[in-house]
Design a protein around this motif. Structure first.
Motif, short mmCIF file in Angstrom:
data_model
loop_
_atom_site.label_atom_id
_atom_site.label_comp_id
_atom_site.label_asym_id
_atom_site.label_seq_id
_atom_site.Cartn_x
_atom_site.Cartn_y
_atom_site.Cartn_z
N GLU A 300 18.95 44.88 -5.59
CA GLU A 300 19.37 44.08 -6.69
C GLU A 300 18.79 44.25 -7.84
O GLU A 300 18.80 44.37 -9.12
CB GLU A 300 20.16 42.72 -7.24
CG GLU A 300 21.40 42.76 -6.56
CD GLU A 300 21.89 41.71 -5.66
OE1 GLU A 300 20.96 40.14 -6.47
OE2 GLU A 300 22.52 41.49 -4.12
N ARG A 301 17.33 43.92 -7.40
CA ARG A 301 15.96 43.65 -8.34
C ARG A 301 16.15 45.09 -9.22
O ARG A 301 15.09 45.25 -10.32
CB ARG A 301 15.17 42.75 -7.92
CG ARG A 301 15.12 41.69 -7.50
CD ARG A 301 13.79 41.42 -6.75
NE ARG A 301 14.12 40.16 -6.25
CZ ARG A 301 13.21 39.46 -5.18
NH1 ARG A 301 12.06 40.00 -4.99
NH2 ARG A 301 13.55 38.55 -4.73
N TYR A 377 8.76 45.13 -7.72
CA TYR A 377 9.91 44.37 -7.48
C TYR A 377 9.82 43.39 -7.14
O TYR A 377 10.65 42.57 -6.49
CB TYR A 377 11.35 44.69 -8.20
CG TYR A 377 11.61 46.13 -7.15
CD1 TYR A 377 11.32 47.43 -7.69
CD2 TYR A 377 12.54 45.95 -6.16
CE1 TYR A 377 11.58 48.16 -6.76
CE2 TYR A 377 12.76 47.10 -5.67
CZ TYR A 377 12.39 48.05 -5.77
OH TYR A 377 12.77 49.49 -5.25
N MET A 381 14.00 36.83 -9.72
CA MET A 381 14.94 38.57 -10.62
C MET A 381 14.68 37.74 -11.80
O MET A 381 14.09 37.88 -12.93
CB MET A 381 16.17 37.57 -9.86
CG MET A 381 16.57 38.28 -11.25
SD MET A 381 16.95 40.45 -10.70
CE MET A 381 18.64 40.33 -9.69
#
Ligand code: PMP
Ligand code: GLU
Length: 399
Positions: A300-301, A377, A381
């Motif tokens: 997701e990141r 990353y 978030m």
């Protein structure tokens, strides 16, 4: 005899990634709000079951030396893991556990290289490979990959780098620093060349579980006996299980090479930390659900970071299939100025970004990739989004 350090040590650069990690930690400790895209280590806590296993190891007296190559329980767990996940059959005498994968790689170079032997390293490459090769008397031979080729080395470029002195090919897939992954055909081509020209493949598979393309990691040693005889497989728990501080990595390979590694380690360091070894037994044998939770969070990141960076004028990056790094291409911004100071390289870009926006990235020059900066990353978030905003502000402030 004059005092002073050896010629061998004199030329060795300190690890730029670790130096920047330390700088960011110091800035944070002094209260600065730094966004650290530099540190190549998972930000997640080590899963509870692993921490509990470490405590249990201490409480049950696992506080003494183990066999220098690692406790048999751990080497058995690694043997089973290599069979289960990688399709590789090794006897535990062919497995050596060391103080992190970094140490395993160093041991393997030490065991393999004579003075002047060449090691082909595809670039961009992780900072430590060339220096480790030099420490062991070898000569790094850099083979440039390009963004257009997804940072994967083409067979013709591998062939062009091979000489009579080629002893090892350094394979890292998924890669640090660019997250690229070698496909099965790329791997087969490398395997064929290793057999044809007789050199070893050192395959660093530490990011094997951080894959986002729906595929499984392929271990090149599984391509048949001739390839396996020429391959040293490196792995560790730092990235998969968020265990960087436990310092456990391992190598598996041909008997003669592993015997040499075992002998050298028994003289240089003895076994790696005993309680850590038992924590790793737990990591390798427990339910692997937490690995998947971390992988999904990284994915997701990655998506948010790649989209955010590509939306900034003058900046671009590929969407890598693995690890937790992206290579941010800043070539279009080089030549611009910040408050009158010329941004003449990715290193100046990174320095100025840290100074003005308190965002830490590693200049690509450290990875033999001028014009790029590496971002990890492995941060929350919230921080990631804040960081992208700051990078945008910095890029827009250049004239
Ligand atoms: N190989 C690669 C490609 C890495 O990025 C790292 C992380 N520093 C390592 C090996 C070494 O990891 P460790 O020594 O923590 O096992
Ligand atoms: N592998 C990580 C990185 O590249 C950790 C630091 C290091 O060992 O280099 O940032």
């Amino acid at each position: 005899m004059p005092l002073g350090i050896s010629r061998k040590a004199a030329g060795i650069a300190p690890s730029a990634t670790l130096a920047l990690n330390a700088r960011v930690a110091a800035m944070k400790a002094s209260g600065e709000k730094v966004i650290g895209f530099a540190s190549g280590e998972p930000d997640f806590d080590t899963p509870v079951a692993i921490r509990d296993a470490m405590k249990a190891a201490l409480d049950s007296g696992k506080t003494r030396y183990t066999a220098a190559s690692g406790a048999p329980e751990l080497r058995n767990a690694i043997k089973d893991k290599l069979k289960r996940e990688n399709g590789l059959d090794y006897d535990i005498s062919q497995i050596v556990v060391s103080n992190g994968a970094k140490h395993s790689i160093f041991n393997a170079f030490f065991a393999l290289l004579n003075d002047g032997d060449e090691v082909i390293i595809p670039t961009p490459c992780w900072v430590s490979y060339p220096e480790m090769v030099r420490m062991c008397g070898g000569v790094p031979v850099f083979a440039q990959t390009t963004e257009e080729d997804n940072f994967v080395l083409k067979p013709s470029h591998i062939e062009a780098a091979i000489t009579e002195k080629t002893k090892v090919f350094m394979l890292t897939s998924p890669s640090n620093p660019n997250g690229s992954c070698w496909g099965v055909e790329d791997l087969q081509a490398l395997a064929d060349l290793a057999v044809k020209h007789d050199f070893y493949i050192m395959t660093d598979e530490i990011y094997e579980h951080l894959l986002y393309n729906g595929e499984k990691n392929i271990s090149i040693a599984s391509f048949g006996e001739k390839v396996k005889e020429r391959t040293i497989t490196i792995n560790g728990v730092s990235k998969t299980y968020a265990m960087t501080g436990f310092r456990i990595g391992y190598a598996a390979g041909p008997k003669d090479v592993m015997n040499a590694i075992a002998a050298c380690q028994s003289q240089a360091t003895s076994n790696p930390n005993t309680p850590s070894q038992y924590a790793v037994v737990k990591a390798l044998t427990m339910d692997q659900g937490s690995v998947e939770v971390m992988r999904k969070a990284f994915m997701e990141r990655r998506d948010v970071l790649v989209e955010g960076l590509n939306a900034i004028d003058g900046i671009s990056c590929l969407k890598p299939d693995g690890a937790f790094y992206v290579m941010m291409n800043v070539k279009k911004l080089i030549g611009k100025k910040k408050n009158g100071l010329a941004i003449d390289s990715c290193s100046t870009f990174a320095q100025q970004l840290l100074e003005h926006e308190k965002v830490a990235v590693v200049p690509g020059a450290e990875f033999h990739a001028p014009g790029f900066c590496r971002l990890t990353y492995a941060l929350s978030m919230e921080e990631l989004l804040d960081g992208v905003k700051r990078i945008r502000a910095f890029a827009e402030s250049l004239t």
